[in-house]
Design a protein around this motif. Structure first.
Motif, mmCIF file in Angstrom:
data_model
loop_
_atom_site.group_PDB
_atom_site.id
_atom_site.type_symbol
_atom_site.label_atom_id
_atom_site.label_comp_id
_atom_site.label_asym_id
_atom_site.label_seq_id
_atom_site.Cartn_x
_atom_site.Cartn_y
_atom_site.Cartn_z
ATOM 1 N N LEU A 61 15.099 -0.521 -2.506
ATOM 2 C CA LEU A 61 15.004 0.682 -3.333
ATOM 3 C C LEU A 61 15.277 1.932 -2.509
ATOM 4 C CD1 LEU A 61 11.921 -0.122 -5.616
ATOM 5 C CD2 LEU A 61 14.323 0.007 -6.300
ATOM 6 N N GLU A 62 14.756 1.955 -1.292
ATOM 7 C CA GLU A 62 15.024 3.109 -0.418
ATOM 8 C C GLU A 62 16.518 3.303 -0.214
ATOM 9 O OE1 GLU A 62 11.099 3.351 2.470
ATOM 10 O OE2 GLU A 62 12.584 1.802 2.873
ATOM 11 N N GLN A 63 17.252 2.205 -0.108
ATOM 12 C CA GLN A 63 18.705 2.292 0.044
ATOM 13 C C GLN A 63 19.374 2.684 -1.277
ATOM 14 O OE1 GLN A 63 20.554 -1.111 2.118
ATOM 15 N NE2 GLN A 63 18.516 -1.673 2.831
ATOM 16 N N ALA A 64 18.955 2.050 -2.355
ATOM 17 C CA ALA A 64 19.573 2.286 -3.667
ATOM 18 C C ALA A 64 19.418 3.739 -4.106
ATOM 19 C CB ALA A 64 18.958 1.350 -4.707
ATOM 20 N N TRP A 65 18.282 4.331 -3.788
ATOM 21 C CA TRP A 65 18.007 5.705 -4.228
ATOM 22 C C TRP A 65 18.793 6.763 -3.455
ATOM 23 C CZ3 TRP A 65 11.976 4.856 -4.173
ATOM 24 C CH2 TRP A 65 11.628 4.047 -5.267
ATOM 25 N N ALA A 176 9.377 6.357 -9.284
ATOM 26 C CA ALA A 176 8.184 5.566 -9.612
ATOM 27 C C ALA A 176 8.456 4.557 -10.717
ATOM 28 C CB ALA A 176 7.026 6.480 -10.012
ATOM 29 N N TYR A 177 9.456 4.812 -11.555
ATOM 30 C CA TYR A 177 9.796 3.850 -12.610
ATOM 31 C C TYR A 177 10.269 2.536 -11.998
ATOM 32 C CZ TYR A 177 12.159 1.342 -16.283
ATOM 33 O OH TYR A 177 12.550 0.340 -17.138
ATOM 34 N N HIS A 207 -3.936 -3.981 -8.355
ATOM 35 C CA HIS A 207 -4.067 -2.579 -7.924
ATOM 36 C C HIS A 207 -3.735 -2.437 -6.440
ATOM 37 C CE1 HIS A 207 -6.900 -1.410 -11.489
ATOM 38 N NE2 HIS A 207 -5.641 -1.550 -11.839
ATOM 39 N N GLY A 208 -4.117 -3.440 -5.653
ATOM 40 C CA GLY A 208 -3.772 -3.420 -4.230
ATOM 41 C C GLY A 208 -2.273 -3.483 -4.009
ATOM 42 N N LEU A 209 -1.602 -4.299 -4.808
ATOM 43 C CA LEU A 209 -0.144 -4.416 -4.725
ATOM 44 C C LEU A 209 0.524 -3.093 -5.090
ATOM 45 C CD1 LEU A 209 1.420 -7.021 -3.962
ATOM 46 C CD2 LEU A 209 1.891 -7.345 -6.403
ATOM 47 N N VAL A 210 0.004 -2.441 -6.126
ATOM 48 C CA VAL A 210 0.531 -1.132 -6.547
ATOM 49 C C VAL A 210 0.367 -0.115 -5.427
ATOM 50 C CG1 VAL A 210 0.162 0.812 -8.123
ATOM 51 C CG2 VAL A 210 0.193 -1.525 -9.022
ATOM 52 N N ARG A 211 -0.819 -0.063 -4.852
ATOM 53 C CA ARG A 211 -1.078 0.905 -3.775
ATOM 54 C C ARG A 211 -0.177 0.655 -2.575
ATOM 55 N NH1 ARG A 211 -6.469 -0.018 -5.258
ATOM 56 N NH2 ARG A 211 -6.763 -1.441 -3.516
ATOM 57 N N ARG A 212 0.025 -0.611 -2.248
ATOM 58 C CA ARG A 212 0.857 -0.957 -1.089
ATOM 59 C C ARG A 212 2.294 -0.458 -1.285
ATOM 60 N NH1 ARG A 212 0.865 -5.145 2.915
ATOM 61 N NH2 ARG A 212 2.989 -5.745 3.540
ATOM 62 N N LEU A 213 2.875 -0.737 -2.450
ATOM 63 C CA LEU A 213 4.256 -0.328 -2.702
ATOM 64 C C LEU A 213 4.376 1.190 -2.798
ATOM 65 C CD1 LEU A 213 7.089 -1.492 -3.114
ATOM 66 C CD2 LEU A 213 6.658 -1.493 -5.574
ATOM 67 N N ALA A 214 3.397 1.828 -3.455
ATOM 68 C CA ALA A 214 3.424 3.285 -3.587
ATOM 69 C C ALA A 214 3.342 3.955 -2.213
ATOM 70 C CB ALA A 214 2.283 3.749 -4.478
ATOM 71 N N LEU A 215 2.487 3.433 -1.360
ATOM 72 C CA LEU A 215 2.340 3.997 -0.011
ATOM 73 C C LEU A 215 3.635 3.832 0.777
ATOM 74 C CD1 LEU A 215 0.254 5.275 1.951
ATOM 75 C CD2 LEU A 215 -0.260 2.968 2.745
ATOM 76 N N LEU A 217 6.632 3.634 -0.313
ATOM 77 C CA LEU A 217 7.720 4.458 -0.854
ATOM 78 C C LEU A 217 7.330 5.924 -1.030
ATOM 79 C CD1 LEU A 217 9.060 1.910 -3.510
ATOM 80 C CD2 LEU A 217 10.182 2.588 -1.364
ATOM 81 N N ASP A 218 6.121 6.283 -0.563
ATOM 82 C CA ASP A 218 5.640 7.662 -0.661
ATOM 83 C C ASP A 218 5.637 8.149 -2.110
ATOM 84 O OD1 ASP A 218 4.577 10.011 0.330
ATOM 85 O OD2 ASP A 218 6.530 10.925 0.728
ATOM 86 N N LEU A 219 5.061 7.331 -2.991
ATOM 87 C CA LEU A 219 4.990 7.642 -4.411
ATOM 88 C C LEU A 219 3.533 7.726 -4.859
ATOM 89 C CD1 LEU A 219 7.703 5.133 -5.710
ATOM 90 C CD2 LEU A 219 7.984 7.616 -5.422
ATOM 91 N N ASP A 220 3.321 8.331 -6.009
ATOM 92 C CA ASP A 220 1.987 8.432 -6.593
ATOM 93 C C ASP A 220 1.600 7.066 -7.162
ATOM 94 O OD1 ASP A 220 0.119 8.764 -8.945
ATOM 95 O OD2 ASP A 220 0.051 10.802 -8.148
ATOM 96 N N ALA A 221 0.528 6.480 -6.641
ATOM 97 C CA ALA A 221 0.129 5.125 -7.048
ATOM 98 C C ALA A 221 -0.239 5.065 -8.526
ATOM 99 C CB ALA A 221 -1.041 4.639 -6.196
ATOM 100 N N ASP A 222 -0.839 6.131 -9.055
ATOM 101 C CA ASP A 222 -1.213 6.137 -10.473
ATOM 102 C C ASP A 222 0.019 6.077 -11.368
ATOM 103 O OD1 ASP A 222 -3.902 6.210 -9.888
ATOM 104 O OD2 ASP A 222 -4.061 8.390 -10.084
ATOM 105 N N ARG A 223 1.087 6.787 -10.981
ATOM 106 C CA ARG A 223 2.314 6.757 -11.791
ATOM 107 C C ARG A 223 2.992 5.382 -11.694
ATOM 108 N NH1 ARG A 223 3.725 11.535 -14.053
ATOM 109 N NH2 ARG A 223 5.781 10.801 -14.700
#
Length: 260
Positions: A61-65, A176-177, A207-215, A217-223
């Motif tokens: 995703l970092e590359q695609a974006w 985040a989408y 929730h742990g998986l969400v937090r890991r990916l958000a962190l 990618l520097d994204l808001d975990a709630d979103r």
């Protein structure tokens, strides 16, 4: 149409030039034929572990974006959330309780107590997804990327020692989408944890998986979590509407679990 979808896919793939995406070897727009490089097995087959999958998908995703925004279909910042919200509202408004493959009226006297309880829980789940979609639309960040649109582990294939994406949708959306879509599945693991490690175990793991990916990618975990939940519910509703009742119910049942 299929032709325009292919056209946009190729547009994204050509712009990527093999970075994060499969390479295009030949393309005939008139015939609607594209020749892609030969790739190996899917990420879902090569690395069954969701944590490892998430790490690979995050890197891609970092590359695609990095693609220039003009390559993407010009979606408004709130367009994706609004389209999912419309699908949820349509399901909630339909006459025969389509939010549950069981059908029927949860408040009806003829429904057994356990069935009523399940139907009420299902409606609450779908209403929660509606509220999240509404909030996502109302707070859409201006910053957009060219989203893959469906970055799950079966849309990632091995190229040598690395992996690349296939089948991009290529529309403009908040990052985040994409992260949420990558986390919308895993129902077998979530259900297994709930059944074998107590109520809430699957939810905590997710929730742990969400937090890991958000962190990562520097994204808001709630979103990210909100997008994952809305995508899970709309996938279940879509499958149910197509007649895949059992499969749709499995997606919605896991959403019931995550909604708590």
């Amino acid at each position: 149409g299929v032709g325009s979808d292919l056209q946009q896919q190729v547009r994204v793939l050509l712009a990527a030039e093999g970075t994060g995406y499969v390479r295009v070897l030949e393309y005939d727009a008139e015939l609607g034929v594209v020749l892609l490089e030969r790739l190996g097995p899917t990420l879902s087959r090569e690395l069954p572990d969701p944590i490892s999958q998430g790490d690979v998908i995050a890197g891609l995703l970092e590359q695609a974006w990095q693609l220039p925004l003009q390559v993407g279909l010009p979606f408004a910042p709130d367009e994706k959330a609004m389209s999912l919200l419309a699908a949820i509202q349509q399901a909630l408004a339909a006459p025969e309780a389509p939010v549950s493959p069981l059908g029927g009226d949860p408040s009806g006297d003829d429904a057994p107590p356990r069935t009523r309880e399940r139907l009420f829980a299902r409606r609450r789940t779908v209403e929660h997804a509606r509220d999240l979609a509404r909030d996502l639309a109302a707070s859409s960040p201006v910053a957009q990327v060219v989203a893959h649109g469906d970055p799950h582990a079966s849309n990632v294939l091995r190229r040598g020692e690395r992996f690349v994406f296939i089948d991009p949708d290529g529309f403009r959306c908040e990052p985040a989408y994409d992260a949420g879509v990558a986390l919308r599945d895993h129902q077998l693991i979530i259900d297994h944890l709930e059944q074998n490690h107590g109520a809430g175990a699957g939810r905590r793991w997710h929730h742990g998986l969400v937090r890991r990916l958000a962190l990562r990618l520097d994204l808001d975990a709630d979103r990210v979590g909100a997008w994952a939940f809305v995508e899970r519910v709309t996938t279940g509703l879509h499958l149910s509407a197509l007649g895949y009742i059992e499969e749709g119910d499995s997606w919605l049942a896991t959403a019931d679990t995550l909604a708590g």
